[in-house]
Structure formats: C-alpha cells, structure tokens
Design a protein around this motif. Structure first.
Motif, PDB file in Angstrom:
ATOM      1  N   VAL A  70     -55.701  -1.076 -48.185  1.00 19.31           N
ATOM      2  CA  VAL A  70     -56.208  -1.824 -47.038  1.00 19.31           C
ATOM      3  C   VAL A  70     -55.529  -1.258 -45.801  1.00 19.31           C
ATOM      4  N   ASN A  71     -56.334  -0.717 -44.904  1.00 18.61           N
ATOM      5  CA  ASN A  71     -55.824  -0.073 -43.685  1.00 18.61           C
ATOM      6  C   ASN A  71     -54.789   1.002 -44.004  1.00 18.61           C
ATOM      7  N   ASP A  84     -60.800  -5.045 -41.073  1.00 14.79           N
ATOM      8  CA  ASP A  84     -59.989  -4.304 -42.047  1.00 14.79           C
ATOM      9  C   ASP A  84     -60.837  -3.246 -42.744  1.00 14.79           C
TER      10      ASP A  84
END
Length: 434
Positions: A70-71, A84
């Motif tokens: 995530v990111n 995101d």
C-alpha cells in the motif's frame, strides 16, 4: 460508505469493483474470488481481501506469495484511505472512497455492530481519535462481560485458557482489525514464575520484530503491550485457523507428503528467523503451530514464545529456569531438553520440528508404543531409536524418512546444522504425490 477498487495498470487495467456498506471483496487469480484477475500470473489465487464497514475500509494480505503493498510499503494489513495505491502481482489499484450521506440519516455508527446512532442526541462518543466513534447500548453491555482493556478494543469472546492466562478475540475499533489479546490471570492465581514467563514472552515478541516494525510472516505478529489495572496484556495477530493437530485431524484424508513438506518449510523459516535473532523456541509442537488455508497451500504461524530463551546473552531471566527443570510437551521433547533444558540451543528446535512433522504424517510419536504419561517416557527419548517413518507410511519417499531420522538424532551434532538446511532438504518433496 462506498469504495471503488480501480485497476490502473497490469493485464486487467480499466476494470473496477464496487463495495458498498458492509462488504467484503477478495482479489486474486482464482476464478472463485469476487474480483478475479486470472491473467495476472504473479497474483496468488487468493491474494488480498478488502473489508468495508460503515466507518472503515481495511486491507488484509491473505498469505500471498509475492506480498501486497500500500503506497509502496509491504503490509499484512492496513487501513485504506481515499487515493491509496495498492500493488499486488503485476497490477496496481487505486482506492476511491466516498461516504454516502442520506438526508435524515445519522453519520454516527456503533463501532461494534455498525448500527446508526439515534437521530437525536445526546450520545457519548468513544474516543476523540475517531470522529463519530460510538458504542451502542448492547455493545457497551458486552464490554462489561469481559476483563477490562483499552477502550480501543472490544472483546468478542474467549478463545483460549491456560495456567498462565486467557486469550480473547477482540476488535481494534480504530482500524477495524481483529486481534487476539493474551491476558495474564489475576495476580492471586498466578505464580511468580508464571508472571515472569508472561513478561518474557512480551519482551521476546517485541525483540523479534523486523526493522520495519513487522513480524516474520510465519510468526504470530505482535502489535502492542498494555498494562491495565496492574496486569499485562499482549495484543497479537488473530489467526483464523486451527492448531496443526486439529487442522490435520479435520482433513478428509491423511496429510500428503507435499502438504507436510510445505508446513515444515514454513515452520523452519520461522525457526531460522528466531535463531538468527538469538532465540530458541523450546516448545515446538503441533499445538503451537496455527494453520489456515486449503490443504494444498496451507499457511503457518508459529505461536507461544513463553518458554523461548536467548541463547546468546543474559536477557534478564537467568534465574527463571533452574538446573534440572524440564519444559515443553513430552512427546516432542529432544534429549537436550531432558539433559539440560536451561542451556539448550538451536538443535533442540530442529529435533522438535522433526517430531512435529513425523506426528502430522503418522499421528504417532517417533518411538514405539510411546505414551507421554509413562514413567519411563524420558528414558525412551534418551535411549530408544526412533521408528522409521515408513513403518507407518509405507508410501512415503525414502528421502523424507532420512530427513526426519537426521532431525531426530540423539546428539545435537548429528542433526541438521540449521533450520535452513533442513528446510532446503524438504524442498524436493513439495511436488510429491505420496
């Protein structure tokens, strides 16, 4: 609340999936999951899951081979926010989150069950950290049925009990995450040694964290330590599975060689990591292995470090284990446990791992007619040869029998030199048909 997962790159670019209200979506390569992406060969069959509640959207990796980010940061679980970017396999997804508002409807929901708050106040919010956080009367009453803990955790039920403490399934309200809370039993009922073992497990789990703050993927993750009303509480990952013994019994057929080899390699990966950090587990056994997933590709987590010990240095518990003490479960003890439990090192864990795999394959201990309750059980472990694996499983490969026999040698110097070496020896059996 609604969430759109939009694929921005990869073989399925342009596709999207909508989640509304209380909803769940599994993303993976399998045709049986809700968001199936069969052309992305780098995705696992069930790669990650997105859960949506009235106040939260969360992601959980489902034991994928290549991980989920995530990111740009690899995660096991994460709260998702608008904008995101999720990357998994050869694909990227953008998260679009929108809160729905309907005229006359409350924006405040119970964090426990999700029901909306009364349209007219006043009502007391649970915490200033979460706008609109609130517990309904029923969930507030349920909180009072269990021992006190931090307000961010709502206990759902007790899932374990032992001489040292209790384990509860709870929900961390601020991020909508299920956790296990291990609580020490009240001081009056616990011995001083039990309290020290509990404190040692807290220190070890914290020390086993990686530099990124994450735990090894095959060790039950540690999240936090609390002290509530003078009692320690461990906040840990909740594993929605069974211990290896229960899991094996629940299968329709005996465990295959390939399945057992996979379980063994995951267990040995956890042990290799613990050993690299200077710790020997000292209580490896099927009931301390948590298993989830299908029998073809089970996922494994090693739990219960209450008997673990740092073999490199004095970690502050030098008086906790005395000469002559023996710890662990008799059926999986190495001769080293019996000779000198206080000072055992990595080979003891390798022996116990071998005994564990032997048991999962045969439902038998490694010794003829062995009963852990017999008065001569220790003598049998110290003196008797182990029964060859193929006496119980004639179809098992001879090479696997040799691997387990080497793990079960009486002398530590004759066993596998490391958990990694034993794991590598098991690799050829991942594709076995036996």
């Amino acid at each position: 609340m609604e969430v759109v997962l939009r694929v921005t790159s990869g073989p399925h670019a342009g596709q999207e999936q909508l989640l509304s209200d209380r909803d769940t979506c599994v993303v993976g390569r399998s045709s049986n999951v809700r968001f199936s992406m069969h052309e992305d060969r780098l995705l696992s069959r069930e790669h990650f899951r997105v859960d949506l509640s009235p106040l939260h959207c969360t992601l959980e990796d489902m034991g994928s081979t290549n991980g989920t980010k995530v990111n740009g940061r690899r995660v096991e679980s994460s709260v998702l926010r608008d904008g995101d970017v999720i990357t998994a396999g050869d694909s990227a997804f953008v998260v679009q989150l929108e809160r729905k508002t309907e005229e006359g409807k409350s924006l405040v929901h119970c964090l426990g069950c999700g029901q909306p708050a009364p349209d007219v106040g006043p009502y007391t919010t649970l915490t200033d950290d979460i706008p609109g956080a609130w517990l309904c009367e029923a969930c507030s009453a349920r909180r009072k049925q269990f021992p006190p803990t931090h307000p961010d955790y709502l206990i759902e039920r007790r899932i374990g009990f032992g001489g040292m403490g209790e384990v509860f399934l709870a929900r961390q309200l601020s991020i909508n995450r299920q956790v296990a809370i291990k609580m020490m039993i009240p001081t009056g009922a616990a011995s001083a040694k039990a309290r020290d073992y509990f404190r040692r497990e807290m220190i070890i789990l914290k020390d086993l964290l990686m530099p990124t703050g994450q735990c090894h993927p095959n060790v039950v993750a540690f999240y936090d330590i609390l002290e509530i009303e003078g009692q320690f509480q461990l906040i840990m990952e909740y594993v929605a599975g069974k211990n290896a013994m229960e899991w094996a019994v629940g299968q329709s057929t005996p465990l295959s060689v390939a399945t057992t080899a996979r379980i063994g390699r995951l267990l040995l990966s956890a042990l290799e990591y613990a050993h690299s950090r200077g710790y020997v587990h000292r209580d490896v056994k099927p009931s301390n292995l948590l298993v989830m997933g299908p029998p073809q590709r089970p996922q494994v987590k090693l739990s219960d470090f209450g008997l673990a010990k740092n073999f490199r240095e004095n970690s502050g518990f030098i008086g906790l284990t005395h000469q002559g003490d023996i710890g662990g479960s008799v059926g999986f003890l190495s001769p080293d446990h019996i000779r000198d439990f206080r000072d055992i090192k990595e080979p003891a864990d390798i022996y116990s791992a071998g005994a564990t795999l032997y048991y999962l394959l045969t439902s038998q201990y490694p010794y003829l007619n062995f009963d852990p309750k017999r008065a001569d059980a220790y003598c049998i472990i110290l003196e008797n040869p182990s029964v060859p694996l193929r006496a119980h499983r004639p179809e098992a490969p001879e090479g696997l029998e040799r691997i387990l026999r080497k793990a079960l040698e009486k002398q530590p110097r004759d066993r596998w030199k490391s958990a990694a070496a034993m794991s590598e020896a098991l690799r050829p059996f991942l594709d076995s048909n036996a």
